[in-house]
Design a protein around this motif. Structure first.
Motif, PDB file in Angstrom:
ATOM      1  N   ILE A  30       0.842  -1.194   0.000  1.00 40.60           N
ATOM      2  CA  ILE A  30       0.000   0.000   0.000  1.00 40.60           C
ATOM      3  C   ILE A  30       0.875   1.240   0.000  1.00 40.60           C
ATOM      4  CG2 ILE A  30      -1.816   1.249   1.237  1.00 40.60           C
ATOM      5  CD1 ILE A  30      -2.372  -1.535   2.658  1.00 40.60           C
ATOM      6  N   LEU A  31       0.626   2.111  -0.960  1.00 38.86           N
ATOM      7  CA  LEU A  31       1.280   3.416  -1.027  1.00 38.86           C
ATOM      8  C   LEU A  31       0.198   4.459  -0.839  1.00 38.86           C
ATOM      9  CD1 LEU A  31       3.456   2.893  -4.212  1.00 38.86           C
ATOM     10  CD2 LEU A  31       4.298   3.146  -1.889  1.00 38.86           C
ATOM     11  N   SER A  32       0.379   5.377   0.099  1.00 38.95           N
ATOM     12  CA  SER A  32      -0.624   6.415   0.308  1.00 38.95           C
ATOM     13  C   SER A  32       0.048   7.760   0.541  1.00 38.95           C
ATOM     14  CB  SER A  32      -1.545   6.060   1.481  1.00 38.95           C
ATOM     15  OG  SER A  32      -0.806   5.910   2.656  1.00 38.95           O
ATOM     16  N   LYS A  33      -0.674   8.802   0.139  1.00 36.76           N
ATOM     17  CA  LYS A  33      -0.171  10.160   0.314  1.00 36.76           C
ATOM     18  C   LYS A  33      -1.357  11.094   0.499  1.00 36.76           C
ATOM     19  CE  LYS A  33       2.570  13.733  -1.917  1.00 36.76           C
ATOM     20  NZ  LYS A  33       3.411  14.060  -3.068  1.00 36.76           N
ATOM     21  N   SER A  34      -1.343  11.829   1.585  1.00 39.92           N
ATOM     22  CA  SER A  34      -2.366  12.832   1.836  1.00 39.92           C
ATOM     23  C   SER A  34      -1.988  14.097   1.074  1.00 39.92           C
ATOM     24  CB  SER A  34      -2.466  13.124   3.332  1.00 39.92           C
ATOM     25  OG  SER A  34      -3.364  14.180   3.553  1.00 39.92           O
ATOM     26  N   ILE A  35      -2.907  14.623   0.297  1.00 40.56           N
ATOM     27  CA  ILE A  35      -2.636  15.816  -0.504  1.00 40.56           C
ATOM     28  C   ILE A  35      -2.657  17.072   0.367  1.00 40.56           C
ATOM     29  CG2 ILE A  35      -3.413  17.207  -2.466  1.00 40.56           C
ATOM     30  CD1 ILE A  35      -2.255  14.378  -3.124  1.00 40.56           C
ATOM     31  N   SER A  36      -3.617  17.138   1.295  1.00 42.64           N
ATOM     32  CA  SER A  36      -3.780  18.347   2.106  1.00 42.64           C
ATOM     33  C   SER A  36      -2.699  18.519   3.174  1.00 42.64           C
ATOM     34  CB  SER A  36      -5.161  18.366   2.751  1.00 42.64           C
ATOM     35  OG  SER A  36      -5.326  17.233   3.564  1.00 42.64           O
ATOM     36  N   ARG A  37      -2.164  17.416   3.667  1.00 43.19           N
ATOM     37  CA  ARG A  37      -1.096  17.499   4.676  1.00 43.19           C
ATOM     38  C   ARG A  37      -0.232  16.248   4.551  1.00 43.19           C
ATOM     39  NH1 ARG A  37      -3.181  13.832   7.966  1.00 43.19           N
ATOM     40  NH2 ARG A  37      -5.367  13.852   8.429  1.00 43.19           N
ATOM     41  N   PRO A  38       1.045  16.390   4.802  1.00 43.42           N
ATOM     42  CA  PRO A  38       1.933  15.232   4.688  1.00 43.42           C
ATOM     43  C   PRO A  38       1.564  14.134   5.688  1.00 43.42           C
ATOM     44  CG  PRO A  38       3.186  17.257   5.026  1.00 43.42           C
ATOM     45  CD  PRO A  38       1.742  17.598   5.175  1.00 43.42           C
ATOM     46  N   GLU A  39       1.611  12.893   5.235  1.00 40.52           N
ATOM     47  CA  GLU A  39       1.379  11.766   6.138  1.00 40.52           C
ATOM     48  C   GLU A  39       2.644  11.495   6.916  1.00 40.52           C
ATOM     49  OE1 GLU A  39      -1.300   8.346   5.617  1.00 40.52           O
ATOM     50  OE2 GLU A  39      -0.834   8.696   3.517  1.00 40.52           O
ATOM     51  N   LYS A  40       2.501  11.289   8.190  1.00 41.79           N
ATOM     52  CA  LYS A  40       3.631  10.931   9.036  1.00 41.79           C
ATOM     53  C   LYS A  40       3.430   9.524   9.560  1.00 41.79           C
ATOM     54  CE  LYS A  40       6.604  14.162   9.121  1.00 41.79           C
ATOM     55  NZ  LYS A  40       7.854  13.885   8.470  1.00 41.79           N
ATOM     56  N   PHE A  76       5.166   9.760   0.095  1.00 34.69           N
ATOM     57  CA  PHE A  76       4.310   8.585   0.206  1.00 34.69           C
ATOM     58  C   PHE A  76       4.666   7.764   1.439  1.00 34.69           C
ATOM     59  CE2 PHE A  76       3.357   9.491  -4.177  1.00 34.69           C
ATOM     60  CZ  PHE A  76       2.058   9.036  -4.330  1.00 34.69           C
ATOM     61  N   LEU A  77       3.654   7.198   2.058  1.00 35.73           N
ATOM     62  CA  LEU A  77       3.821   6.263   3.154  1.00 35.73           C
ATOM     63  C   LEU A  77       3.653   4.865   2.568  1.00 35.73           C
ATOM     64  CD1 LEU A  77       4.103   5.732   6.198  1.00 35.73           C
ATOM     65  CD2 LEU A  77       1.629   5.922   6.364  1.00 35.73           C
ATOM     66  N   SER A  78       4.607   3.993   2.816  1.00 41.32           N
ATOM     67  CA  SER A  78       4.581   2.641   2.256  1.00 41.32           C
ATOM     68  C   SER A  78       4.326   1.628   3.358  1.00 41.32           C
ATOM     69  CB  SER A  78       5.925   2.326   1.596  1.00 41.32           C
ATOM     70  OG  SER A  78       6.199   3.243   0.575  1.00 41.32           O
ATOM     71  N   ARG A  79       3.468   0.661   3.056  1.00 41.67           N
ATOM     72  CA  ARG A  79       3.166  -0.431   3.982  1.00 41.67           C
ATOM     73  C   ARG A  79       3.153  -1.732   3.198  1.00 41.67           C
ATOM     74  NH1 ARG A  79      -1.715   3.114   5.729  1.00 41.67           N
ATOM     75  NH2 ARG A  79      -2.007   2.752   3.548  1.00 41.67           N
ATOM     76  N   PHE A  80       3.768  -2.724   3.761  1.00 42.22           N
ATOM     77  CA  PHE A  80       3.771  -4.054   3.173  1.00 42.22           C
ATOM     78  C   PHE A  80       3.193  -4.985   4.222  1.00 42.22           C
ATOM     79  CE2 PHE A  80       5.657  -8.153   2.255  1.00 42.22           C
ATOM     80  CZ  PHE A  80       5.475  -8.256   0.890  1.00 42.22           C
ATOM     81  N   VAL A  81       2.063  -5.624   3.905  1.00 40.01           N
ATOM     82  CA  VAL A  81       1.328  -6.407   4.898  1.00 40.01           C
ATOM     83  C   VAL A  81       1.180  -7.853   4.407  1.00 40.01           C
ATOM     84  CG1 VAL A  81      -0.773  -6.553   6.293  1.00 40.01           C
ATOM     85  CG2 VAL A  81       0.020  -4.325   5.469  1.00 40.01           C
ATOM     86  N   TYR A  82       1.476  -8.783   5.293  1.00 35.43           N
ATOM     87  CA  TYR A  82       1.356 -10.214   5.011  1.00 35.43           C
ATOM     88  C   TYR A  82       0.327 -10.814   5.963  1.00 35.43           C
ATOM     89  CZ  TYR A  82       2.639 -15.168   5.422  1.00 35.43           C
ATOM     90  OH  TYR A  82       2.615 -16.530   5.481  1.00 35.43           O
ATOM     91  N   TYR A  83      -0.603 -11.612   5.426  1.00 35.77           N
ATOM     92  CA  TYR A  83      -1.624 -12.252   6.248  1.00 35.77           C
ATOM     93  C   TYR A  83      -2.191 -13.464   5.514  1.00 35.77           C
ATOM     94  CZ  TYR A  83      -4.510  -9.275   3.274  1.00 35.77           C
ATOM     95  OH  TYR A  83      -5.072  -8.647   2.194  1.00 35.77           O
ATOM     96  N   ILE A  84      -3.125 -14.160   6.157  1.00 34.21           N
ATOM     97  CA  ILE A  84      -3.705 -15.385   5.599  1.00 34.21           C
ATOM     98  C   ILE A  84      -5.228 -15.298   5.596  1.00 34.21           C
ATOM     99  CG2 ILE A  84      -3.916 -17.893   5.916  1.00 34.21           C
ATOM    100  CD1 ILE A  84      -1.153 -17.790   7.230  1.00 34.21           C
ATOM    101  N   ASN A  85      -5.820 -15.743   4.470  1.00 33.33           N
ATOM    102  CA  ASN A  85      -7.282 -15.839   4.321  1.00 33.33           C
ATOM    103  C   ASN A  85      -8.029 -14.597   4.805  1.00 33.33           C
ATOM    104  OD1 ASN A  85      -7.216 -18.361   3.054  1.00 33.33           O
ATOM    105  ND2 ASN A  85      -7.108 -19.415   5.025  1.00 33.33           N
ATOM    106  N   ASP A  86      -7.790 -13.497   4.116  1.00 32.18           N
ATOM    107  CA  ASP A  86      -8.469 -12.221   4.401  1.00 32.18           C
ATOM    108  C   ASP A  86      -8.223 -11.710   5.816  1.00 32.18           C
ATOM    109  OD1 ASP A  86      -9.583 -12.080   1.806  1.00 32.18           O
ATOM    110  OD2 ASP A  86     -11.201 -13.421   2.425  1.00 32.18           O
ATOM    111  N   ASN A  87      -7.063 -12.050   6.373  1.00 35.75           N
ATOM    112  CA  ASN A  87      -6.659 -11.587   7.709  1.00 35.75           C
ATOM    113  C   ASN A  87      -7.578 -12.139   8.800  1.00 35.75           C
ATOM    114  OD1 ASN A  87      -4.890 -10.288   9.382  1.00 35.75           O
ATOM    115  ND2 ASN A  87      -5.711  -8.258   9.044  1.00 35.75           N
TER     116      ASN A  87
END
Length: 109
Positions: A30-40, A76-87
């Motif tokens: 997941i890559l996300s970026k808030s346009i109105s304010r920087p994501e921390k 951009f804030l980056s997240r890499f998530v691993y899980y099984i059967n829809d978490n």
């Protein structure tokens, strides 16, 4: 693979999803970026880990998922998530080591 683009005037978010139907193992990048304010990146519930020699990342684990978080390029804030059967299932014996999870994350960057 699934790519989602939310409201582009407020939030840019790209979600790349992969599921192994035989094992039920899933990965979301997941890559996300808030346009109105920087994501921390909030780090209070995460353990520091080095992504590489230049980048600081953070690791988080629950019974059902493991994730690596880091601040990416251009705000951009980056997240890499691993899980099984829809978490919905505990990882148990399918849990990855931190280095295995990080190796997977590096493959999708």
């Amino acid at each position: 693979m699934e790519i989602l683009i939310d409201d582009p005037d407020v939030l840019l978010q790209y979600v790349f999803h992969y599921k192994n139907k035989q094992t039920g193992q899933e990965i979301r990048y997941i890559l996300s970026k808030s346009i109105s304010r920087p994501e921390k990146l909030l780090v209070h519930d995460k353990v520091p880990m080095k992504i590489d020699e230049y980048k600081q990342g953070y690791y988080r684990e629950s019974d059902t998922s493991q994730s690596v978080w880091w601040e990416g390029e251009k705000g951009f804030l980056s997240r890499f998530v691993y899980y099984i059967n829809d978490n919905r299932e505990k990882l148990d014996n399918k849990k990855l080591t931190q280095s295995e999870l990080l190796d997977l994350a590096k493959q999708v960057q």
